[in-house]
Design an enzyme around this catalytic site. Structure first.
Site, short mmCIF file in Angstrom:
data_model
loop_
_atom_site.label_atom_id
_atom_site.label_comp_id
_atom_site.label_asym_id
_atom_site.label_seq_id
_atom_site.Cartn_x
_atom_site.Cartn_y
_atom_site.Cartn_z
N SER A 128 3.07 4.55 16.10
CA SER A 128 4.52 4.72 16.00
C SER A 128 4.98 5.69 17.16
O SER A 128 4.26 6.36 17.69
CB SER A 128 4.85 5.38 14.48
N TYR A 175 2.55 12.04 8.23
CA TYR A 175 2.73 10.67 8.88
C TYR A 175 2.84 10.81 10.29
O TYR A 175 1.89 9.89 11.08
CB TYR A 175 4.20 9.94 8.47
N VAL A 194 -6.70 -1.37 2.28
CA VAL A 194 -7.52 -1.05 3.65
C VAL A 194 -8.17 0.47 3.51
O VAL A 194 -8.83 0.95 4.20
CB VAL A 194 -6.47 -0.97 4.71
N1 LIG Z 1 9.61 0.60 10.37
C1 LIG Z 1 9.42 1.32 11.24
O1 LIG Z 1 10.61 2.02 11.46
C2 LIG Z 1 8.10 1.63 11.84
C3 LIG Z 1 8.01 2.29 12.89
C4 LIG Z 1 6.90 2.61 13.55
C5 LIG Z 1 5.72 2.33 13.00
N2 LIG Z 1 5.89 1.45 11.48
C6 LIG Z 1 4.50 1.25 11.22
O2 LIG Z 1 4.32 -0.31 10.99
C7 LIG Z 1 3.46 -0.36 10.02
C8 LIG Z 1 4.14 -1.62 9.06
O3 LIG Z 1 5.23 -0.73 8.32
P1 LIG Z 1 6.73 -1.42 7.68
O4 LIG Z 1 7.56 -0.80 8.26
O5 LIG Z 1 6.54 -3.03 7.93
O6 LIG Z 1 6.71 -1.09 6.24
P2 LIG Z 1 6.48 -1.90 5.01
O7 LIG Z 1 6.45 -0.79 3.71
O8 LIG Z 1 7.46 -2.94 4.83
O9 LIG Z 1 5.04 -2.49 5.13
C9 LIG Z 1 3.68 -1.86 4.75
C10 LIG Z 1 3.20 -2.89 4.23
O10 LIG Z 1 1.77 -2.31 4.03
C11 LIG Z 1 1.38 -2.52 2.77
N3 LIG Z 1 0.13 -1.57 2.25
C12 LIG Z 1 0.53 -0.23 1.84
N4 LIG Z 1 -0.67 0.29 1.51
C13 LIG Z 1 -1.83 -0.48 1.71
C14 LIG Z 1 -3.17 -0.40 1.43
N5 LIG Z 1 -3.74 0.65 0.98
N6 LIG Z 1 -3.75 -1.70 2.04
C15 LIG Z 1 -3.30 -2.64 2.16
N7 LIG Z 1 -1.68 -2.97 2.49
C16 LIG Z 1 -1.15 -1.62 1.99
C17 LIG Z 1 2.48 -2.48 1.66
O11 LIG Z 1 2.09 -3.45 0.46
C18 LIG Z 1 3.33 -3.42 2.83
O12 LIG Z 1 3.34 -4.97 2.58
C19 LIG Z 1 3.14 0.80 9.27
O13 LIG Z 1 1.97 1.22 9.73
C20 LIG Z 1 4.08 1.89 9.80
O14 LIG Z 1 3.57 2.97 9.83
C21 LIG Z 1 7.01 1.28 11.05
#
Ligand SMILES: NC(=O)c1ccc[n+]([C@@H]2O[C@H](COP(=O)([O-])OP(=O)(O)OC[C@H]3O[C@@H](n4cnc5c(N)ncnc54)[C@H](O)[C@@H]3O)[C@@H](O)[C@H]2O)c1
Length: 256
Positions: free
Chosen positions: A140, A153, A63
């Protein structure tokens, strides 16, 4: 079903919250496009959806790379000729203070977390205009509240809230809604990475639950159900919002 005949693109859908979103959209009838930098994990999500008789296509996408995002647009339009929902979910978390964050780390996190929302929105907007579609991005609760050791972040997640409001204002008159979601801690690899960066990971995981009023961290599907709500016609008057799905983060003080 809510998303019959709708095409939904979910970035970062190879794991965690993105995968849960993809499963939920597919369950509700959507044709899903699973875009992830990790193609193998994207294909795993596709096979999970197909096993449940859903429709999904995997595409390797970075992305943060304009050419890769243009490729995602072409791939998507070849499927049914249109797009209805873009979920900007891909993200990374670098667990460091500003002082310890390298310049390259800073740029990488900015270009995936914020640049990714910018690029995917930019290149899908002309097509979303045709369907009066909508965008849901993953911010987030760190967009509102900072926590230790993840300064960059927190900055990216606050930027997503600003970008969401700005895009909602610019494109509302074209019938496009733009929202973002602010989850609390959700049980995924990304959250585990944060716990592991702390001096006592097990204790950090335990304490994290108690930061939430519900005294636990969330599950990816608890976020996914809100994403599909926001993307659906049930949320037809919701735009520019930073929708909080955080189990009452910040109010989890011990009961008296
Ligand atoms: N887990 C939490 O506590 C939490 C809380 C708030 C927000 N978020 C947000 O939720 C979203 C998903 O996170 P998650 O917790 O499922 O993490 P995760 O690491 O399980 O998933 C992230 C996914 O993004 C993909 N990715 C990373 N870089 C990329 C790129 N350059 N292009 C395309 N894909 C890419 C990874 O391969 C992975 O499959 C993120 O934006 C994260 O900031 C997560």
């Amino acid at each position: 079903m809510k998303f019959d005949k709708k095409t939904v693109v979910i970035t970062g859908a190879g794991s965690g919250i993105g995968r849960a979103c993809a499963l939920e959209f597919a369950q509700q009838g959507a044709t899903t496009v699973i875009a992830d930098i990790n193609f193998e994990s994207a294909e795993e999500t596709v096979s999970m959806i197909k096993k449940r008789s859903g429709v999904a296509h995997a595409v390797k996408t970075d992305v943060s790379d304009p050419e890769s995002v243009k490729g995602l647009v072409d791939f998507t339009l070849k499927i049914n000729g249109e797009i209805h929902v873009l979920v900007n979910n891909a993200g990374i978390q670098i667990n460091k203070t500003v002082e310890l964050t390298g310049f390259e780390e800073w740029n990488k996190q900015m270009s995936i977390n914020v640049g990714g929302v910018f690029l995917c929105s930019k290149f899908f907007l002309p097509h979303l205009k045709k369907t009066k579609g909508n965008i849901v991005s993953m911010s987030s609760m760190n967009g509102f509240f900072a926590e230790p050791d993840c300064a960059g972040y927190c900055a990216t997640k606050a930027a997503i809230i600003g970008l969401t409001r700005a895009m909602a204002i610019d494109h509302g008159h074209e019938g496009i809604r733009v929202n973002c979601i602010c989850p609390g801690y959700i049980d995924t690899g990304l959250a585990e990475g944060y716990f592991q960066s702390q001096p006592d990971p097990a204790q950090s995981r335990k304490d994290a639950g108690k930061l939430h009023a519900l005294w636990r961290i969330g599950k990816p599907e608890e976020v996914a159900r809100v994403v599909t709500f926001l993307a659906s016609d049930h949320a037809s008057f919701v735009t520019g919002s930073a929708y909080i799905v955080d189990g009452g983060f910040g109010s989890g003080l011990p009961p008296k």
